[in-house]
Design a protein around this motif. Structure first.
Motif, PDB file in Angstrom:
ATOM      1  N   TYR A   6      -4.586  16.680   6.299  1.00 45.14           N
ATOM      2  CA  TYR A   6      -4.606  16.941   4.865  1.00 45.14           C
ATOM      3  C   TYR A   6      -4.149  18.375   4.542  1.00 45.14           C
ATOM      4  O   TYR A   6      -3.378  18.606   3.621  1.00 45.14           O
ATOM      5  CB  TYR A   6      -6.023  16.703   4.333  1.00 45.14           C
ATOM      6  N   ASN A   7      -4.630  19.364   5.318  1.00 44.95           N
ATOM      7  CA  ASN A   7      -4.257  20.763   5.093  1.00 44.95           C
ATOM      8  C   ASN A   7      -3.132  21.236   6.006  1.00 44.95           C
ATOM      9  O   ASN A   7      -2.599  22.319   5.796  1.00 44.95           O
ATOM     10  CB  ASN A   7      -5.468  21.691   5.280  1.00 44.95           C
ATOM     11  N   GLY A   8      -2.795  20.443   7.022  1.00 52.47           N
ATOM     12  CA  GLY A   8      -1.760  20.844   7.984  1.00 52.47           C
ATOM     13  C   GLY A   8      -2.235  21.991   8.873  1.00 52.47           C
ATOM     14  O   GLY A   8      -2.953  22.878   8.413  1.00 52.47           O
ATOM     15  N   ARG A  26       0.274  29.759   9.647  1.00 54.38           N
ATOM     16  CA  ARG A  26      -0.420  30.450   8.556  1.00 54.38           C
ATOM     17  C   ARG A  26      -0.433  29.642   7.268  1.00 54.38           C
ATOM     18  O   ARG A  26      -0.833  30.141   6.225  1.00 54.38           O
ATOM     19  CB  ARG A  26       0.236  31.810   8.306  1.00 54.38           C
ATOM     20  N   ARG A  27       0.020  28.399   7.304  1.00 55.54           N
ATOM     21  CA  ARG A  27       0.120  27.617   6.075  1.00 55.54           C
ATOM     22  C   ARG A  27      -1.190  26.900   5.768  1.00 55.54           C
ATOM     23  O   ARG A  27      -1.808  26.307   6.651  1.00 55.54           O
ATOM     24  CB  ARG A  27       1.234  26.579   6.193  1.00 55.54           C
ATOM     25  N   LEU A  28      -1.617  26.967   4.507  1.00 57.39           N
ATOM     26  CA  LEU A  28      -2.688  26.107   4.006  1.00 57.39           C
ATOM     27  C   LEU A  28      -2.084  25.264   2.904  1.00 57.39           C
ATOM     28  O   LEU A  28      -1.568  25.799   1.922  1.00 57.39           O
ATOM     29  CB  LEU A  28      -3.851  26.938   3.449  1.00 57.39           C
ATOM     30  N   LEU A  32       1.622  17.841   0.828  1.00 58.92           N
ATOM     31  CA  LEU A  32       2.918  18.524   0.887  1.00 58.92           C
ATOM     32  C   LEU A  32       3.002  19.756  -0.019  1.00 58.92           C
ATOM     33  O   LEU A  32       4.024  20.434  -0.041  1.00 58.92           O
ATOM     34  CB  LEU A  32       4.049  17.535   0.541  1.00 58.92           C
ATOM     35  N   GLN A  33       1.937  20.041  -0.749  1.00 59.39           N
ATOM     36  CA  GLN A  33       1.940  21.224  -1.626  1.00 59.39           C
ATOM     37  C   GLN A  33       1.345  22.419  -0.882  1.00 59.39           C
ATOM     38  O   GLN A  33       0.232  22.331  -0.344  1.00 59.39           O
ATOM     39  CB  GLN A  33       1.123  20.935  -2.889  1.00 59.39           C
ATOM     40  N   THR A  34       2.077  23.532  -0.854  1.00 62.22           N
ATOM     41  CA  THR A  34       1.586  24.733  -0.165  1.00 62.22           C
ATOM     42  C   THR A  34       0.681  25.536  -1.100  1.00 62.22           C
ATOM     43  O   THR A  34       1.060  25.839  -2.221  1.00 62.22           O
ATOM     44  CB  THR A  34       2.764  25.601   0.303  1.00 62.22           C
ATOM     45  N   ILE A  35      -0.519  25.857  -0.619  1.00 71.32           N
ATOM     46  CA  ILE A  35      -1.511  26.601  -1.405  1.00 71.32           C
ATOM     47  C   ILE A  35      -1.501  28.075  -1.018  1.00 71.32           C
ATOM     48  O   ILE A  35      -1.549  28.949  -1.867  1.00 71.32           O
ATOM     49  CB  ILE A  35      -2.930  26.015  -1.189  1.00 71.32           C
ATOM     50  N   ALA A  36      -1.481  28.360   0.279  1.00 69.33           N
ATOM     51  CA  ALA A  36      -1.518  29.742   0.746  1.00 69.33           C
ATOM     52  C   ALA A  36      -0.633  29.907   1.972  1.00 69.33           C
ATOM     53  O   ALA A  36      -0.413  28.944   2.724  1.00 69.33           O
ATOM     54  CB  ALA A  36      -2.945  30.154   1.087  1.00 69.33           C
ATOM     55  N   CYS A 178       6.359  19.155   9.026  1.00 71.90           N
ATOM     56  CA  CYS A 178       6.480  19.670   7.651  1.00 71.90           C
ATOM     57  C   CYS A 178       5.135  20.119   7.070  1.00 71.90           C
ATOM     58  O   CYS A 178       5.099  20.711   5.999  1.00 71.90           O
ATOM     59  CB  CYS A 178       7.116  18.616   6.742  1.00 71.90           C
ATOM     60  N   LEU A 179       4.020  19.854   7.755  1.00 73.99           N
ATOM     61  CA  LEU A 179       2.703  20.222   7.212  1.00 73.99           C
ATOM     62  C   LEU A 179       2.191  21.559   7.744  1.00 73.99           C
ATOM     63  O   LEU A 179       1.147  22.035   7.320  1.00 73.99           O
ATOM     64  CB  LEU A 179       1.678  19.122   7.527  1.00 73.99           C
TER      65      LEU A 179
END
Length: 204
Positions: A6-8, A26-28, A32-36, A178-179
């Motif tokens: 869900y958060n990748g 480092r992606r949250l 598919l929507q990047t939050i941080a 992609c996550l």
């Protein structure tokens, strides 16, 4: 989509000669929507012990707080830091306690034990340990991480070579998922020092 994706996330720990490295993306995101783009997945328990938590970010933060609490109690009672093997058993039992409503996390534990021997291990969300002598991976990019680490790993690497290897493995793997991605966060731990580095990666 699995709740673990869900958060990748992408996490990897690798063993060198009397040292180890642990790295994460480092992606949250929310699907598919990047939050941080500066999310911290790897946390220090003490100078020679680190834990990375992949999976659902909210559960990872809750579990980390519980682990810090239990480790501080251990320090007060025993007047010493926990060995990596002991800490792995603690994480495993905390996860297994909650087996009917688990924390949706896959921890990666890396530390230096007796005589500075590196210890790495990962486990599933109910605490089934998987010990390894070379590398362990977790997260939504774990399949591509297995391939990259299998190709790049060699035994008894010095700290600088280990950093280069784990960084290249992480960056090439997150490009195939992609996550996860958006740079990397690497810790290289030796008996005398801890080096923390931020990697720049593709920003898409």
């Amino acid at each position: 989509m699995s709740i673990f994706e869900y958060n990748g996330s992408a996490l990897v720990a690798m063993v060198g000669k009397n040292c180890f490295a642990v790295a994460s993306d480092r992606r949250l995101g929310v699907q598919l929507q990047t939050i941080a783009t500066d999310f911290q997945r790897i946390s220090k328990i003490h100078d020679k012990l680190f834990i990375g938590l992949s999976g659902l970010a909210t559960d990872a933060q809750t579990l980390y707080q519980r682990l810090v609490f239990r480790h501080k109690l251990y320090q007060l009672r025993e007047e010493r830091d926990m060995k990596p093997e002991t800490f792995a058993s603690l994480v495993s039992s905390i996860l297994y306690e909650k087996r009917f409503g688990p924390y949706f996390c896959q921890p990666v534990i890396a530390g230096l034990g007796d005589e500075d021997k590196p210890f790495i291990c990962t486990m599933d969300c109910i605490g089934a340990k998987e010990l390894a002598k070379d590398f362990v991976v977790a997260g939504s990019a774990s399949e591509s991480l297995y391939g990259a680490c299998e190709a790049m790993f060699k035994p008894d690497m010095e700290p600088e070579e280990l950093f280069e290897t784990i960084s290249q493995a992480l960056l090439s793997s997150v490009d195939r998922d992609c996550l996860s991605g958006w740079g990397g966060h690497v810790y290289v731990v030796t008996p005398t020092e801890v080096k923390e580095r931020i990697l720049k990666g593709r920003m898409d």
